[in-house]
Design an enzyme around this catalytic site. Sequence first.
Site, PDB file in Angstrom:
ATOM      1  N   GLU A  66      16.897  19.007  48.787  1.00  0.00           N
ATOM      2  CA  GLU A  66      17.246  20.023  49.794  1.00  0.00           C
ATOM      3  C   GLU A  66      17.679  21.328  49.144  1.00  0.00           C
ATOM      4  OE1 GLU A  66      18.278  16.916  49.794  1.00  0.00           O
ATOM      5  OE2 GLU A  66      17.902  15.989  51.742  1.00  0.00           O
ATOM      6  N   PHE A 128      28.190   6.915  59.723  1.00  0.00           N
ATOM      7  CA  PHE A 128      27.251   6.876  58.595  1.00  0.00           C
ATOM      8  C   PHE A 128      26.583   8.247  58.430  1.00  0.00           C
ATOM      9  CE2 PHE A 128      22.887   6.086  56.977  1.00  0.00           C
ATOM     10  CZ  PHE A 128      23.261   5.762  55.680  1.00  0.00           C
ATOM     11  N   GLN A 129      26.627   8.740  57.235  1.00  0.00           N
ATOM     12  CA  GLN A 129      26.044  10.045  56.876  1.00  0.00           C
ATOM     13  C   GLN A 129      26.614  11.200  57.688  1.00  0.00           C
ATOM     14  OE1 GLN A 129      21.713   9.600  56.592  1.00  0.00           O
ATOM     15  NE2 GLN A 129      22.000   9.130  54.421  1.00  0.00           N
ATOM     16  N   LYS A 178      22.103  14.513  66.771  1.00  0.00           N
ATOM     17  CA  LYS A 178      20.846  13.860  67.122  1.00  0.00           C
ATOM     18  C   LYS A 178      20.671  13.727  68.629  1.00  0.00           C
ATOM     19  CE  LYS A 178      17.994  10.032  65.484  1.00  0.00           C
ATOM     20  NZ  LYS A 178      17.977   8.832  64.625  1.00  0.00           N
ATOM     21  N   MET A 490      23.397  31.118  27.110  1.00  0.00           N
ATOM     22  CA  MET A 490      24.430  32.091  27.467  1.00  0.00           C
ATOM     23  C   MET A 490      25.825  31.570  27.117  1.00  0.00           C
ATOM     24  SD  MET A 490      25.044  35.050  28.404  1.00  0.00           S
ATOM     25  CE  MET A 490      23.985  36.007  29.484  1.00  0.00           C
TER      26      MET A 490
END
Length: 594
Positions: A66, A128-129, A178, A490
């Site tokens: 993502e 959940f999630q 959802k 760097m």
Amino acid sequence: MSTAPTSPNKKSASTSLMTGADILVQSLVNHGVEVIFAYPGGASMPLHQALTRYSDELRTILPRNEQGGTFAAAGYARVTGKPGVCMATSGPGATNLVTGLADCKLDSIPVIAITGQVTTPVIGTDAFQETPIVEVSRGITKHHYLVTEVESLPRIMKEAFHIATTGRPGPVLIDVPKDVQFASMVPDWDVPMDLPGYKVGHRLAQPEQIKQVAAAIRRSRRPVIYSGGGVISANASDELRELIDKTGMPITMTLMGLGAYPGDGPLSLDMPGMHGSVYANYAINECDLLLAVGVRFDDRVTGKLSAFAPHAKIVHIDVDPSEINKNKEAHIPIVGDVKHALAELNKVVEPPEAGLDEWIDQIDRWKKSDPFAYDTDSEFILPQHAIDELSRMTAERETIIAVGVGQHQMWAAQFFKFRQPRTWLSSSGLGTMGFGLPAAMGAKIAHPDALVVDIDGDGSLLMNIQEMATCHCEDIPVKVMCLNNQHLGMVVQWEDRFMNGNRAHTYLGPVAHPEASGGGESQFVEARYPDFVAVAKGFGWGAATIRQKSELLPALKEMIEFDGPYLLDVQTPYQEHVLPMIPSGMTVKDLIKK
Ligand SMILES: Cc1ncc(C[n+]2csc(CCOP(=O)(O)OP(=O)(O)O)c2C)c(N)n1
Ligand SMILES: [Mg+2]
């Protein structure tokens, strides 16, 4: 609120029942979105199902992480000026968006991020999630929404696009449970927005202020334009060039502002600040007028604030009132759209009365005595040399450059000559390693005919290397020129300068290697890890590695001409330092040239 999904009827969309998922996707289409970078999961499946129903109008690209999706959306937004769109599921999908959102916030990039969320009845139960992504991203978005009922969705979508793209652009998050995706209603696409505190339309420079600026320019003897990302996002490059043509004023462009005026133009001072040019920093130090446009006086530009532009009258034009007087007080503060302000200024401005010949002569002497330079006699391919050649080779074609973060990024800013706005993609404010490849991906989708090259570091490239799969599978033929120094260069440079060269986890090969603790003998690390060519080929890319100077030009040509995504691994030494350098918080008097 019904939970029965209905099939959409796009033709009569405004009169028939639609699900939340279809309303959201139809709304993207209504707002002209052509591509979305979306990774599915349980809480966003209805949205993905809806995306399949709109596939002829809206391309869905599956990034491989993502975070890659957010940077691709940002890359798309940076090169087009249009909002980029990405989507993730709840929980881990949503938290993978966080870095990208922060990146867009700091660089003022218009991105709409959509997340699936657990159903409204279980929000707040550690379902959940479930992550409270609105809370998580509150400080790193321009605005954020948790959609609690489908009826708000058309309005929220409209507001989100408006907020992301107007005033100072920025990222907007929309979290959609959802059950809201499943719920249905008859959408009203003309629903009014409800944004009482958001009034950007009024931010225009006043005629009186424009006159003051024109008078200050007229009186100045040593003016400098300090131009930033705000000029790019306002699409004000033409107005800026006209101002320079009319007045002869020299210009320095920040990391975010490169390309607003041609880098090889006669009045370009290149970049200011920590790794900016000697001449830009000297000019700012000596100037009597600093025309700061679309900039935010970032610490990487100013160093010690009290010593920045110490003799100058400061004009500061920015669309965001919170930037004015934030770091450096302006004598003429102007809140307003930069494009409008410059256009108005161009109507009345005249060149400085006393002429600029002496000032420009002085600047040219500085340019001659301290140009950006590297050792052209080195037996190795130096990273600066590779960038210099790429810049020359691509000068005549439409080219877009993305970068990771580190030395290679600074060298790209110094040695690649950008001639047009929106051709340079750098994670500047947040400095996010892993930005380059996915950003290049988004840019290539927006401009399929342009050559899009990610000039990357070996450390940065590894951070989102999974997007090679996206490029292969979705047919996005970007190029990667990896400046492989086998180190986090760097950080190595700072170890060398400020920590007696003690190597602290900055070697990218196996820790058993003597180089890992700084025990290496030679300038050139022979064994390279990972084998980037094998990795790239595993992803279906063309690839080659080079280490001899004589190989550079043919290899670049092969990369550019290859039909498909291609990685050129350029093995470089790691002892090079990005110079010049003004150490953090210091002044032009502390400038290190060698
Ligand atoms: C996500 C992230 N983690 C850590 C850093 C700190 N950091 C800045 S530059 C750098 C080294 C980058 O190495 P590489 O990509 O190989 O580029 P090089 O400097 O070698 O050109 C690191 C670790 C960062 N900017 N971003
Ligand atoms: Mg490196």
